[in-house]
Design an enzyme around this catalytic site. Sequence first.
Site, PDB file in Angstrom:
ATOM      1  N   GLU A 353       0.832  -1.201   0.000  1.00  0.00           N
ATOM      2  CA  GLU A 353       0.000   0.000   0.000  1.00  0.00           C
ATOM      3  C   GLU A 353       0.867   1.252   0.000  1.00  0.00           C
ATOM      4  OE1 GLU A 353      -4.074  -0.248   1.901  1.00  0.00           O
ATOM      5  OE2 GLU A 353      -3.149   1.250   3.205  1.00  0.00           O
ATOM      6  N   HIS A 384       6.423 -26.858   3.391  1.00  0.00           N
ATOM      7  CA  HIS A 384       5.588 -27.941   2.868  1.00  0.00           C
ATOM      8  C   HIS A 384       4.489 -27.407   1.954  1.00  0.00           C
ATOM      9  CE1 HIS A 384       7.482 -30.884   5.572  1.00  0.00           C
ATOM     10  NE2 HIS A 384       7.575 -29.853   6.398  1.00  0.00           N
ATOM     11  N   LYS A 513     -13.266   1.673  -3.291  1.00  0.00           N
ATOM     12  CA  LYS A 513     -14.383   2.073  -2.432  1.00  0.00           C
ATOM     13  C   LYS A 513     -15.452   2.809  -3.235  1.00  0.00           C
ATOM     14  CE  LYS A 513     -11.628   2.764   1.791  1.00  0.00           C
ATOM     15  NZ  LYS A 513     -11.184   3.790   2.766  1.00  0.00           N
TER      16      LYS A 513
END
Length: 549
Positions: A353, A384, A513
């Site tokens: 960000e 793994h 947004k």
Amino acid sequence: MARDATKLEATVAKLKKHWAESAPRDMRAAFSTDPGRFGRYSLCLDDLLFDWSKCRVNDETMALLKELAVAADVEGRRAAMFAGEHINNTEDRAVLHVALRDTSSKEVLVDGHNVLPDVKHVLDRMAAFADGIRSGALKGATGRKITDIVNIGIGGSDLGPVMATLALAPYHDEPRAHFVSNIDGAHIADTLSPLDPASTLIIVASKTFTTIETMTNAQTARKWVADTLGEAAVGAHFAAVSTALDKVAAFGIPEDRVFGFWDWVGGRYSVWSAIGLPVMIAVGPDNFRKFLAGAHAMDVHFRDAPLEKNLPVMLGLIGYWHRAICGYGSRAIIPYDQRLSRLPAYLQQLDMESNGKSVTLDGKPVSGPTGPVVWGEPGTNGQHAFFQLLHQGTDTIPLEFIVAAKGHEPTLDHQHEMLMANCLAQSEALMKGRTLDEARAQLQAKNLPASQVERIAPHRVFSGNRPSLTLIHDMLDPYALGRLIALYEHRVFVEAQIFGINAFDQWGVELGKELATELLPVVSGKEGASGRDASTQGLVAHLHARRKA
């Protein structure tokens, strides 16, 4: 001195030439011929060790990187930040998260105003409230002690508190801490389901008290409390971290349960502020202050240490080297500490960000790559899952290992030794690799037929020369956690300054947004999708059809 664009460009060109012609190619040889390599390419701050000797650098690399930092005026920009100048130029704001943990200075000025008394006032109010909840002096509406807190926030109002609360689990006594962020109703439903409203405190963290995800979840939680305990009980079961006092009052939260912070604190840098209230309640004010003290120690080091001895500067320079010169588009954060399992996500927001930008401070297109993709999982789990690609894949991805010398469970020290061994083994294996001859010899030692050896050996070859750096501290305690997070904050700052971008805005978040707000009436069927692109129209139509099926 000011940023010297001409010198910067010339130094970048020298670094690229150096990478192509004279940077280390064989790391095994680099270590075998240079016994002092670790000593030159590692630094300590008290018990915190930063080792970058397994990265493909040499003395020429480091000299050029220091030259780069000087040309980019990292020191001048750093001084401007600590002085409260408005270095966030797109929002015309100071950037002073360092003031939130500064207990040593007499004043830190923002536009001529000393902010330290304000910071202390909020911190003292937080401590009194946290002590009241923890001791049972502040009870729920029915007189019961608060046993659970639920923090409702998103982004910086969630990731930091979640990460820190989990990391400091050995310092919890009570109450229990829970976190809700996603607008998906499943998140709050699953969180509230096992809880009792009569013994639950809900913290709503939204500076403006308008964040759609947070306020939607807050209204759901409010109804949950009011339906069981009555409207009059709301005030005793909520607190807010916000500056919108009118909206908070309308929600039903008393002013003495509202904790503010300032526009010079960015969301992803806000865990040190009132946003850290759930952390303080979970671990207690004393431990929270140790968390701040660790961060402040790193701030002082970053502010005062010379470039070549400065951990955040060197970490930032290695990050820039990997991203912009070596061309590595990703970095993996691998904490060998299960309690740091949310650290990669926290650093993902902090870094991506901040430095996921494509224009410079003066609004021009950048001339090269900026922030990398940041991701990771704790070790040994990651071994793994995705380490196969890190060892033998076609992309080189630098790794950043984090491990403590001591665990919190003395009766399980043998497991901590296994954890440390795995961390160091991965670091060594990525650097050394395995040659074809070594693979053959290993198979021949098992007395396999020659034809089988030749068939299998190429699959057991590892190229090596894959860079990693390692951070080691004594133990993951509040002080060490604060210091570690501040190290990464300042590393992001250093990289941003060299990239020439603003690390402290996030306009890409705002765009999403805006579009979500526009699309809500379309998705809910109150408006048509005409005028949208064909793909969005098709997706809306399919959703409508399936919701009716």
